[in-house]
Write an enzyme that holds these catalytic residues in place. Structure first.
Site, short mmCIF file in Angstrom:
data_model
loop_
_atom_site.label_atom_id
_atom_site.label_comp_id
_atom_site.label_asym_id
_atom_site.label_seq_id
_atom_site.Cartn_x
_atom_site.Cartn_y
_atom_site.Cartn_z
N LYS A 1 51.05 43.57 36.58
CA LYS A 1 50.52 44.22 37.79
C LYS A 1 51.31 45.45 38.23
O LYS A 1 51.46 45.72 39.43
CB LYS A 1 50.46 43.23 38.96
N ASP B 1 50.35 31.80 42.62
CA ASP B 1 49.24 31.76 43.58
C ASP B 1 48.15 30.76 43.20
O ASP B 1 47.46 30.23 44.08
CB ASP B 1 48.64 33.16 43.77
#
Length: 454
Positions: free
Chosen positions: A154, A190
């Site tokens: 990311k 997450d």
């Protein structure tokens, strides 16, 4: 839809055979990831998370949660009140661009500073606060609060963190300041937070999925099937949440037969070439870019904006020179449009090309391009979810999903369910629920369960 555009988009439309073949290859990959002898050859690493208890809903107390998974991070104070009830106070902090690629120690010092400010603001500086740290990057966990970063994704690239224990790095940064009594008691990603948050509200939740900037999943597996797990963790509890890291599926060529020239181009220009190939076909970081590349080709082939004549070359140039011009959120906006106004689509076309009032035909063509790319992404996600559900012994399985793509795309849920109905075993029932703040509330729940276990 006219023939040219249909032909152009054909590569994104997966046949039943292709869906079944991807499903078989995915299931094989998960089985390899769980076995110690074959894990090194598997793309999906199936890391044990060391979270072995799901919440009961009776948890009480105040817990901190920290959620780092992109260009911002959140700090949360979660008050668990029993009876499946919780209140959350939170604040978002930015990660400046230079800290995303600067020394790792500086990144963790910045996080510790923001934690201290947050705790001070809520008059909790003198209170003991257990912290659940959601760290949404590929990690190997050696225990509930030890996680070694295997690789940055990311857009992050901080030196000095890969191969290190991020729980320890955060703990040391907090200690260096010495102005808050915060204990890092659990590290999770997450997807685990999403599963825990949904299980807090629905005890049948067994799978957690994120379809946002990144794409990943975790699920509850029987300890006997997790060969990577040491015997000591198999004695007391019979289950464990496994972090699949399915974004890496396809790195050994398993997806080559469904990848397109546009997927290859997205990969070629990324900072992590030949990695996270499944994620590059399914996540918000890349879907908008796929649409942009297809639009360039459609303009070159005169398959869109036919009435624009010489200006098509100008439109293609705009798209080619502005790499981030077509955002993934545009896909959701375009597919949410109502006919005949098509207000979102016309606004986006005007924003991109300066066309005052695009024709209905051009709006429909742009929508078709978006639909092909988003429905393929949802189909791939559904293949993965189905493979995990079919591994789980429970007859009814609830899937918790979070992430901006799933949350804001008007049809992503429908696309997913359509494929799951074809792949989930007929003797099973499934449902999908949107996670309420998985990476925040979920992290606090892991911290609560960890504190209770202690």
């Amino acid at each position: 839809m006219d023939v040219e555009l249909r032909e152009l988009m054909q590569a994104f439309v997966l046949s039943d055979y292709q869906v079944q073949e991807v499903y078989s290859r995915f299931c094989l990959e998960i089985a390899k990831g769980l076995r110690r002898s074959t894990n090194s050859q598997s793309n999906t690493k199936c890391f044990p998370t060391y979270v072995q208890e799901l919440p009961t809903g009776d948890e009480m107390g105040k817990y901190l949660a920290l959620d780092l998974g992109g260009t911002n991070f959140r700090v949360l104070l979660v008050s668990l009140k029993g009876h499946h009830d919780a209140t959350v106070e939170s604040q978002i902090y930015a990660v400046p661009k230079d800290l995303m690629i600067g020394p790792g120690v500086e990144l963790f010092d910045h996080i510790a500073e923001c934690l201290a400010k947050f705790v001070h603001k809520h008059n909790m500086s003198s209170a003991y606060l257990p912290l659940g740290f959601t760290f949404s990057f590929p990690c190997v966990q050696a225990g509930l609060k030890e996680a070694m970063l295997t690789r940055w994704t990311k857009g992050f690239g901080c030196p000095g963190v890969e191969g290190e224990d991020v729980g320890r790095m955060l703990h040391e940064a907090i200690r260096r300041r010495g102005d808050a009594d915060i204990a890092v008691v659990a590290l999770l990603n997450d997807t685990t937070g999403t599963l825990m948050s949904c299980a807090h509200r629905n005890p049948e939740c067994r799978v957690g999925v994120i379809v946002g900037t990144g794409c990943n999943a975790c699920y509850v597996e029987h300890v006997d099937n997790v060969d990577l797990l040491d015997a000591q963790f198999k004695r007391k509890e019979k289950q464990i949440i496994v972090n699949c890291e399915w974004g890496a599926f396809g790195e050994s060529g398993q997806l080559d037969f469904v990848r397109t020239e546009y997927d290859n181009e997205v990969d070629r220009k990324s900072i992590n070439r030949a990695q996270q190939l499944f994620e590059k076909m399914t996540s918000g970081m890349y879907l908008g870019e796929l649409v942009r590349l297809v639009l360039v080709r459609a303009l070159e082939r005169n398959a869109i904006f036919k009435g624009a004549g010489n200006r098509r070359a100008e439109y293609a140039a705009i798209l080619q020179h502005n790499i981030d011009i077509f955002e993934t959120k545009h896909i959701s906006e375009i597919e949410s449009d109502t006919f005949p106004e098509l207000a979102n689509t016309r606004r986006i076309i005007k924003q991109l090309f300066g066309i005052e009032k695009a024709s209905v035909e051009d709006c429909q063509k742009l929508r078709y391009i978006c639909e092909c790319i988003s429905s393929r992404a949802a189909t791939l996600v559904a293949i993965g979810i189905s493979g995990l559900i079919n591994r789980i012994a429970d007859r009814k399985v609830v899937v918790g999903i979070d992430g901006s793509v799933y949350r804001y795309h008007p049809k992503f849920d429908t696309y997913i369910r359509n494929t799951m109905h074809k792949l989930v075993k007929s003797d099973k029932e499934f449902d999908i629920m949107l996670s309420e703040d998985g990476s925040g509330r979920g992290a606090a729940l892991v911290a609560a369960v960890a504190s209770k276990t202690k």
